[in-house]
Design a protein around this motif. Structure first.
Motif, PDB file in Angstrom:
ATOM      1  N   ASP A  50      18.711   8.759  -0.103  1.00 55.57           N
ATOM      2  CA  ASP A  50      17.572   9.132  -0.213  1.00 55.57           C
ATOM      3  C   ASP A  50      16.862   8.460  -1.486  1.00 55.57           C
ATOM      4  OD1 ASP A  50      17.306  11.047   1.616  1.00 55.57           O
ATOM      5  OD2 ASP A  50      17.646  12.488   0.441  1.00 55.57           O
ATOM      6  N   GLY A  51      17.767   7.938  -2.515  1.00 57.13           N
ATOM      7  CA  GLY A  51      17.335   7.192  -3.562  1.00 57.13           C
ATOM      8  C   GLY A  51      16.991   5.942  -3.176  1.00 57.13           C
ATOM      9  N   LYS A  52      17.381   5.365  -2.122  1.00 57.92           N
ATOM     10  CA  LYS A  52      16.911   3.914  -1.772  1.00 57.92           C
ATOM     11  C   LYS A  52      15.532   4.103  -1.071  1.00 57.92           C
ATOM     12  CE  LYS A  52      20.206   0.737  -2.275  1.00 57.92           C
ATOM     13  NZ  LYS A  52      19.788  -0.630  -3.116  1.00 57.92           N
ATOM     14  N   ILE A  53      15.305   5.197  -0.404  1.00 53.73           N
ATOM     15  CA  ILE A  53      14.383   5.554   0.328  1.00 53.73           C
ATOM     16  C   ILE A  53      12.973   5.782  -0.732  1.00 53.73           C
ATOM     17  CG2 ILE A  53      12.901   6.969   1.815  1.00 53.73           C
ATOM     18  CD1 ILE A  53      15.664   7.647   3.146  1.00 53.73           C
ATOM     19  N   ASN A  54      13.406   6.516  -1.944  1.00 56.18           N
ATOM     20  CA  ASN A  54      12.273   6.672  -2.679  1.00 56.18           C
ATOM     21  C   ASN A  54      12.192   5.561  -3.826  1.00 56.18           C
ATOM     22  OD1 ASN A  54      11.585   9.373  -2.336  1.00 56.18           O
ATOM     23  ND2 ASN A  54      13.645  10.114  -3.396  1.00 56.18           N
ATOM     24  N   GLU A  55      12.941   4.643  -3.773  1.00 55.20           N
ATOM     25  CA  GLU A  55      12.875   3.466  -4.556  1.00 55.20           C
ATOM     26  C   GLU A  55      12.037   2.583  -3.759  1.00 55.20           C
ATOM     27  OE1 GLU A  55      15.757  -0.506  -5.422  1.00 55.20           O
ATOM     28  OE2 GLU A  55      16.462   1.538  -5.822  1.00 55.20           O
ATOM     29  N   LYS A  56      12.252   2.514  -2.403  1.00 48.32           N
ATOM     30  CA  LYS A  56      11.271   1.537  -1.382  1.00 48.32           C
ATOM     31  C   LYS A  56       9.886   2.138  -1.339  1.00 48.32           C
ATOM     32  CE  LYS A  56      12.163  -1.514   1.024  1.00 48.32           C
ATOM     33  NZ  LYS A  56      12.120  -2.941   0.935  1.00 48.32           N
ATOM     34  N   ILE A  57       9.570   3.309  -1.720  1.00 49.86           N
ATOM     35  CA  ILE A  57       8.268   4.017  -1.659  1.00 49.86           C
ATOM     36  C   ILE A  57       7.712   3.717  -2.867  1.00 49.86           C
ATOM     37  CG2 ILE A  57       7.027   6.059  -1.869  1.00 49.86           C
ATOM     38  CD1 ILE A  57       9.041   7.302   0.190  1.00 49.86           C
ATOM     39  N   GLU A  58       8.500   3.713  -4.289  1.00 47.53           N
ATOM     40  CA  GLU A  58       7.989   3.345  -5.483  1.00 47.53           C
ATOM     41  C   GLU A  58       7.508   1.873  -5.564  1.00 47.53           C
ATOM     42  OE1 GLU A  58      10.753   4.787  -8.349  1.00 47.53           O
ATOM     43  OE2 GLU A  58      10.200   6.930  -7.723  1.00 47.53           O
ATOM     44  N   LEU A  59       8.251   1.100  -4.839  1.00 47.66           N
ATOM     45  CA  LEU A  59       7.953  -0.484  -4.969  1.00 47.66           C
ATOM     46  C   LEU A  59       6.514  -0.545  -4.041  1.00 47.66           C
ATOM     47  CD1 LEU A  59      11.490  -2.178  -4.702  1.00 47.66           C
ATOM     48  CD2 LEU A  59      10.001  -2.206  -6.533  1.00 47.66           C
ATOM     49  N   ALA A  60       6.624  -0.037  -2.936  1.00 47.81           N
ATOM     50  CA  ALA A  60       5.809  -0.341  -2.002  1.00 47.81           C
ATOM     51  C   ALA A  60       4.236   0.229  -2.439  1.00 47.81           C
ATOM     52  CB  ALA A  60       5.779   0.200  -0.744  1.00 47.81           C
ATOM     53  N   THR A  61       4.096   1.271  -3.372  1.00 45.67           N
ATOM     54  CA  THR A  61       3.048   1.857  -3.983  1.00 45.67           C
ATOM     55  C   THR A  61       2.780   1.654  -5.552  1.00 45.67           C
ATOM     56  OG1 THR A  61       4.200   4.123  -4.437  1.00 45.67           O
ATOM     57  CG2 THR A  61       2.929   3.783  -2.279  1.00 45.67           C
ATOM     58  N   SER A  62       3.284   0.443  -5.926  1.00 47.28           N
ATOM     59  CA  SER A  62       3.175   0.364  -7.439  1.00 47.28           C
ATOM     60  C   SER A  62       1.989   0.122  -7.553  1.00 47.28           C
ATOM     61  CB  SER A  62       4.045  -1.220  -7.414  1.00 47.28           C
ATOM     62  OG  SER A  62       3.379  -2.161  -7.043  1.00 47.28           O
ATOM     63  N   SER A  63       0.821  -0.278  -6.942  1.00 49.77           N
ATOM     64  CA  SER A  63      -0.582  -0.230  -7.539  1.00 49.77           C
ATOM     65  C   SER A  63      -1.178   1.080  -7.540  1.00 49.77           C
ATOM     66  CB  SER A  63      -1.295  -1.162  -6.353  1.00 49.77           C
ATOM     67  OG  SER A  63      -1.476  -0.666  -5.074  1.00 49.77           O
ATOM     68  N   LEU A  64      -0.589   2.143  -7.115  1.00 51.74           N
ATOM     69  CA  LEU A  64      -1.145   3.621  -7.221  1.00 51.74           C
ATOM     70  C   LEU A  64      -0.643   4.301  -8.353  1.00 51.74           C
ATOM     71  CD1 LEU A  64      -0.845   4.491  -3.409  1.00 51.74           C
ATOM     72  CD2 LEU A  64      -2.961   3.272  -4.352  1.00 51.74           C
ATOM     73  N   ASN A  65      -1.186   5.305  -8.622  1.00 51.93           N
ATOM     74  CA  ASN A  65      -0.898   6.264  -9.598  1.00 51.93           C
ATOM     75  C   ASN A  65       0.478   7.110  -9.066  1.00 51.93           C
ATOM     76  OD1 ASN A  65      -0.506   8.259 -11.723  1.00 51.93           O
ATOM     77  ND2 ASN A  65      -2.436   8.798 -11.887  1.00 51.93           N
ATOM     78  N   GLN A  66       1.473   7.029  -9.847  1.00 48.30           N
ATOM     79  CA  GLN A  66       2.569   7.700  -9.177  1.00 48.30           C
ATOM     80  C   GLN A  66       2.742   9.241  -9.494  1.00 48.30           C
ATOM     81  OE1 GLN A  66       5.271   6.068  -7.421  1.00 48.30           O
ATOM     82  NE2 GLN A  66       3.981   4.212  -7.444  1.00 48.30           N
ATOM     83  N   GLY A  67       1.916   9.318 -10.416  1.00 49.27           N
ATOM     84  CA  GLY A  67       1.891  10.948 -10.803  1.00 49.27           C
ATOM     85  C   GLY A  67       1.236  11.765  -9.617  1.00 49.27           C
ATOM     86  N   LYS A  68       0.349  10.967  -8.950  1.00 47.01           N
ATOM     87  CA  LYS A  68      -0.505  11.572  -7.983  1.00 47.01           C
ATOM     88  C   LYS A  68       0.070  11.578  -6.575  1.00 47.01           C
ATOM     89  CE  LYS A  68      -5.056  11.208 -10.160  1.00 47.01           C
ATOM     90  NZ  LYS A  68      -6.396  10.448 -10.047  1.00 47.01           N
ATOM     91  N   LEU A  69       1.230  10.712  -6.361  1.00 43.76           N
ATOM     92  CA  LEU A  69       2.005  10.626  -5.336  1.00 43.76           C
ATOM     93  C   LEU A  69       2.932  11.620  -4.811  1.00 43.76           C
ATOM     94  CD1 LEU A  69       2.138   8.633  -2.797  1.00 43.76           C
ATOM     95  CD2 LEU A  69       3.819   7.441  -4.108  1.00 43.76           C
ATOM     96  N   LYS A  70       2.833  12.216  -3.562  1.00 40.67           N
ATOM     97  CA  LYS A  70       3.754  13.311  -3.297  1.00 40.67           C
ATOM     98  C   LYS A  70       4.440  12.585  -2.250  1.00 40.67           C
ATOM     99  CE  LYS A  70       1.386  17.235  -4.688  1.00 40.67           C
ATOM    100  NZ  LYS A  70       0.411  16.565  -5.494  1.00 40.67           N
ATOM    101  N   LYS A  71       5.916  12.835  -1.916  1.00 42.41           N
ATOM    102  CA  LYS A  71       6.570  12.263  -1.150  1.00 42.41           C
ATOM    103  C   LYS A  71       7.565  13.441  -0.393  1.00 42.41           C
ATOM    104  CE  LYS A  71       7.975   9.566  -4.866  1.00 42.41           C
ATOM    105  NZ  LYS A  71       8.717   8.743  -5.525  1.00 42.41           N
TER     106      LYS A  71
END
Length: 126
Positions: free
Chosen positions: A56-77
């Motif tokens: 799960d850590g690798k999956i979340n890391e991939k999501i964070e890298l791919a959505t780096s241009s978005l506000n991470q505080g508003k992103l729900k996974k």
């Protein structure tokens, strides 16, 4: 014949708010489209990593890298199934990403409010 010196100024004052709303609306549409494409790409990347058996850590890391241009505080996974042990070969893994984007155009943002984008990607575990 009377003077028409103020005619251009009045016409500009009447048309300028409409042009500004149109310009900001186009900008908002571009921002929403960018966020939608970013979520779509991040969902696909994360589902692929989950399908090959990553933690799960690798999956979340991939999501964070791919959505780096978005506000991470508003992103729900959301990853379903929740743990790596329950993602066995042949079942489907679902990645759901939800993002809320605030509009910049004052008149439109008060009428519509924030736009909620959701992306759901499903892949079969290998």
């Amino acid at each position: 014949m009377k003077s028409q010196r103020g005619q251009a100024l009045v016409e500009t004052a009447l048309i300028l708010p409409i042009l500004l709303i149109l310009l900001f609306g186009i900008t908002d549409l571009g921002r929403v489209f960018h966020a939608y494409l970013t979520l779509d790409h991040a969902g696909r990347e994360a589902a692929r990593v989950a399908a090959v058996g990553a933690e799960d850590g690798k999956i979340n890391e991939k999501i964070e890298l791919a959505t780096s241009s978005l506000n991470q505080g508003k992103l729900k996974k959301d990853i379903d199934p929740k743990s790596k042990e329950s993602r066995t070969s042949g079942i489907e893994v679902t990645i759901t990403l939800t993002y809320s984007i605030d509009l910049l155009t004052p008149l439109i943002s008060t009428m519509i409010g924030p736009i909620k984008l959701e992306n759901k990607t499903v892949m079969r575990v290998e």
